[in-house]
Design an enzyme around this catalytic site. Structure first.
Site, short mmCIF file in Angstrom:
data_model
loop_
_atom_site.label_atom_id
_atom_site.label_comp_id
_atom_site.label_asym_id
_atom_site.label_seq_id
_atom_site.Cartn_x
_atom_site.Cartn_y
_atom_site.Cartn_z
N GLU A 127 -6.07 -27.13 -17.13
CA GLU A 127 -6.66 -28.32 -17.73
C GLU A 127 -7.63 -27.88 -18.82
OE1 GLU A 127 -8.46 -30.35 -14.42
OE2 GLU A 127 -6.51 -30.86 -13.55
N GLY A 131 -9.17 -23.46 -16.22
CA GLY A 131 -8.07 -22.52 -16.34
C GLY A 131 -8.06 -21.60 -15.13
N SER A 132 -9.01 -20.68 -15.09
CA SER A 132 -9.05 -19.70 -13.99
C SER A 132 -9.47 -20.33 -12.67
CB SER A 132 -10.01 -18.56 -14.35
OG SER A 132 -9.51 -17.85 -15.46
N ILE A 157 0.75 -26.24 -21.52
CA ILE A 157 1.92 -26.35 -20.66
C ILE A 157 3.19 -25.98 -21.44
CG2 ILE A 157 3.17 -27.79 -19.01
CD1 ILE A 157 0.10 -27.29 -18.41
N ASP A 240 2.02 -15.94 -7.36
CA ASP A 240 2.25 -14.62 -6.76
C ASP A 240 3.68 -14.14 -7.02
OD1 ASP A 240 -0.31 -14.46 -5.76
OD2 ASP A 240 0.23 -15.11 -3.73
N GLN A 279 3.55 15.95 -33.88
CA GLN A 279 3.12 15.67 -32.50
C GLN A 279 2.31 14.37 -32.41
OE1 GLN A 279 1.11 19.00 -30.69
NE2 GLN A 279 3.03 19.71 -29.78
N GLY A 339 2.97 2.37 -39.82
CA GLY A 339 1.99 2.38 -40.90
C GLY A 339 1.89 1.01 -41.56
N GLU A 363 -0.39 -17.35 -16.77
CA GLU A 363 -0.13 -17.17 -15.32
C GLU A 363 -1.25 -16.36 -14.65
OE1 GLU A 363 3.82 -17.08 -13.95
OE2 GLU A 363 4.62 -17.89 -15.82
N THR A 365 -5.20 -14.85 -16.16
CA THR A 365 -5.62 -13.79 -17.09
C THR A 365 -5.62 -12.45 -16.35
OG1 THR A 365 -7.93 -14.02 -16.47
CG2 THR A 365 -7.17 -15.40 -18.31
N1 COS Z 1 -1.47 -17.42 -1.44
C1 COS Z 1 -1.74 -18.32 -0.46
N2 COS Z 1 -2.98 -18.79 -0.22
C2 COS Z 1 -3.97 -18.35 -1.02
C3 COS Z 1 -3.76 -17.44 -2.06
C4 COS Z 1 -2.44 -16.96 -2.26
N3 COS Z 1 -2.19 -16.06 -3.21
N4 COS Z 1 -4.92 -17.18 -2.68
C5 COS Z 1 -5.85 -17.92 -2.05
N5 COS Z 1 -5.28 -18.63 -1.04
C6 COS Z 1 -5.92 -19.53 -0.10
C7 COS Z 1 -7.10 -18.85 0.60
O1 COS Z 1 -6.66 -18.19 1.78
C8 COS Z 1 -8.00 -20.03 0.91
O2 COS Z 1 -7.46 -20.70 2.02
P1 COS Z 1 -8.39 -21.55 3.08
O3 COS Z 1 -8.90 -22.73 2.34
O4 COS Z 1 -7.45 -21.91 4.17
O5 COS Z 1 -9.48 -20.62 3.50
C9 COS Z 1 -7.80 -20.92 -0.30
O6 COS Z 1 -6.49 -20.61 -0.83
C10 COS Z 1 -8.83 -20.74 -1.39
O7 COS Z 1 -8.80 -19.39 -1.77
P2 COS Z 1 -9.97 -18.68 -2.58
O8 COS Z 1 -11.30 -19.02 -1.94
O9 COS Z 1 -9.62 -17.26 -2.75
O10 COS Z 1 -9.91 -19.45 -3.97
P3 COS Z 1 -10.76 -19.25 -5.27
O11 COS Z 1 -11.23 -20.59 -5.72
O12 COS Z 1 -11.76 -18.16 -5.11
O13 COS Z 1 -9.64 -18.82 -6.37
C11 COS Z 1 -8.36 -17.30 -7.69
C12 COS Z 1 -8.96 -17.65 -6.32
C13 COS Z 1 -9.42 -17.09 -8.76
C14 COS Z 1 -7.60 -16.02 -7.46
C15 COS Z 1 -7.39 -18.44 -8.12
O14 COS Z 1 -8.10 -19.62 -8.46
C16 COS Z 1 -6.51 -18.09 -9.27
O15 COS Z 1 -5.51 -17.38 -9.10
N6 COS Z 1 -6.83 -18.56 -10.49
C17 COS Z 1 -6.00 -18.35 -11.64
C18 COS Z 1 -5.11 -19.51 -11.85
C19 COS Z 1 -4.03 -19.21 -12.81
O16 COS Z 1 -3.29 -18.26 -12.66
N7 COS Z 1 -3.89 -20.07 -13.83
C20 COS Z 1 -2.86 -19.96 -14.78
C21 COS Z 1 -2.12 -21.25 -14.78
S1 COS Z 1 -0.40 -21.08 -15.00
S2 COS Z 1 -0.20 -20.59 -16.87
#
Ligand code: COS
Length: 379
Positions: A127, A131-132, A157, A240, A279, A339, A363, A365
């Site tokens: 949004e 983002g992160s 998007i 993931d 080299q 170059g 996906e 940063t």
């Molecule tokens: N798979 C399954 N569950 C997950 C998970 C994963 N990879 N990562 C976290 N969770 C779960 C945690 O276990 C936690 O669960 P509970 O609520 O049951 O305890 C919950 O989700 C929240 O996890 P966490 O506290 O780690 O979340 P954060 O807010 O700290 O965020 C990051 C973690 C920063 C890693 C995450 O927000 C992220 O990946 N951000 C980037 C987003 C992104 O890639 N954006 C690009 C958009 S697509 S172009």
């Protein structure tokens, strides 16, 4: 015993995608980059030869390819053009939440139609102010009888304005943070949805990127994936997996940077001999080769973990961060090998650097990848 041999089927997909990159993508890539135009004909042909929406399951008539299969194909597409790669693979990103969380009925309803033509899916998490911090969504999902009403704005998007449907992540209870989120499939013919193409990107200019505005868009409750509260985890589990093809696309860029640099170094002469004799140039080629082999094996390993049902979040984050950082560095070095010519868009290497910059950002940063990796190291 560890097997490093691709199956016959994987070799066939690799050959198909390699030929497609060489004959269909590379000849038009520079044109679509310069014009910032959508390569409709390439997407049509990708559908025709079977390189579009390859992860749609066999149960609904698709190929049901694995993450390793996808990584093999993604490398070839990335070699051809990362912008065109993103159009095709952003559709796999839109499909992934349905592979992870849709019922068989939902898979049949949304995924089977994708196979009928050169149709695309999209994935809307980011949004303007989020983002992160994917748990802090502001796009609202209001439950109203047997409908969900979506309002808010998504941005960056890929395929947003040209997809048939988008998986949208929204909050029904912002105070619950990530626990108040849902994942909802929104078909693009729903009233209230408007998509605006974003212009002025540094690279990947063939890939159209959109802002999507949801003005009280109503969808049936049967479009929600999983349960109320599952949205964030579906998004995380999706990323993931899909960070693996992002890494593979960067591997393709790395290989292209090496191939272009090698060819130029053998042909270009300075001080009375081909520059490949120096080299200073050889070490650049050697470093690209080291990075290429390392990035590809890490990517394939992450894919193997995912395909065999093992934990793969950390391996995917390592692959994505390493491959995209290494590909960006290799593309920069390719410009140095060329170059002054490397700086001109008459030659292909400046585009590699502009394009693969985005692999470090989308996906998640590479800073976020390092957050994910550090959490695994420390847990
Ligand atoms: N798979 C399954 N569950 C997950 C998970 C994963 N990879 N990562 C976290 N969770 C779960 C945690 O276990 C936690 O669960 P509970 O609520 O049951 O305890 C919950 O989700 C929240 O996890 P966490 O506290 O780690 O979340 P954060 O807010 O700290 O965020 C990051 C973690 C920063 C890693 C995450 O927000 C992220 O990946 N951000 C980037 C987003 C992104 O890639 N954006 C690009 C958009 S697509 S172009």
């Amino acid at each position: 015993m560890i097997g490093f041999e691709l199956s016959d089927e994987q070799k066939q997909f690799q050959a198909l995608a390699r030929t497609f990159a060489k004959e269909t993508i590379i000849p038009v890539a520079a044109h679509h980059d310069r014009e910032e135009s959508y390569p409709e004909e390439v997407v049509r042909q990708a559908h025709e030869v079977g390189l579009l929406n390859v992860s749609v399951p066999e149960a609904v008539g698709g190929l049901g390819l694995s993450m390793l299969d996808e990584a093999i194909i993604a490398e070839e597409l990335g070699y051809g053009c990362m912008g065109i790669y993103t159009i095709l693979m952003a559709s796999e990103l839109g499909i992934m939440p349905l592979l992870l969380a849709a019922t068989p009925e939902q898979q049949a309803r949304f995924l089977a139609p994708l196979l009928e033509g050169p149709k695309l899916a999209a994935f809307a998490l980011s949004e303007p102010n989020n983002g992160s911090d994917a748990g802090g969504l502001r796009t609202r999902a209001v439950f109203d009888g047997d409908e969900i009403v979506i309002s808010g704005t998504k941005t960056w998007i890929s395929n947003g304005g040209i997809a048939d449907f988008t998986v949208v992540f929204a909050t029904y209870e912002p105070e619950l943070k990530h626990r108040g989120t849902v994942a909802v499939v929104v078909e693009h013919d729903r009233p209230g949805l408007s998509c605006n193409k974003l212009h002025g990107k540094l690279g990947q200019r063939a890939s159209p990127t959109y802002e999507m505005v949801f003005d009280d868009v109503r969808v049936p409750i049967g479009n929600m994936l999983g349960e109320k509260g599952d949205g964030f985890k579906i998004a995380m589990r999706t990323l993931d997996k899909t960070r693996i093809p992002v890494a593979a696309g960067a591997v393709g860029v790395l290989r292209r940077a090496l191939d272009e640099s090698r060819a130029y170094a053998l042909e270009r002469e300075a001080f009375g001999q081909p520059i490949a004799r120096f080299q200073a140039i050889q070490f650049k080629l050697a470093d690209m080769k080291i990075a290429l082999e390392t990035a590809r094996w890490q990517t394939w390993h992450a894919a193997w973990l995912a395909d065999s049902g093992r934990p793969h979040a950390e391996a995917a984050a390592i692959a994505k961060a390493y491959a995209s950082d290494a590909a960006f560095a290799a593309a920069q070095e390719a410009i140095n090998v060329f170059g002054g010519y490397g700086y001109m868009n008459e030659y292909p290497v400046e585009k590699l650097m502009r394009d693969v910059k985005l692999n470090q950002i989308y996906e998640g940063t590479n800073e976020i990848q390092r957050v994910v990796i550090a959490r695994h190291v420390l847990q």
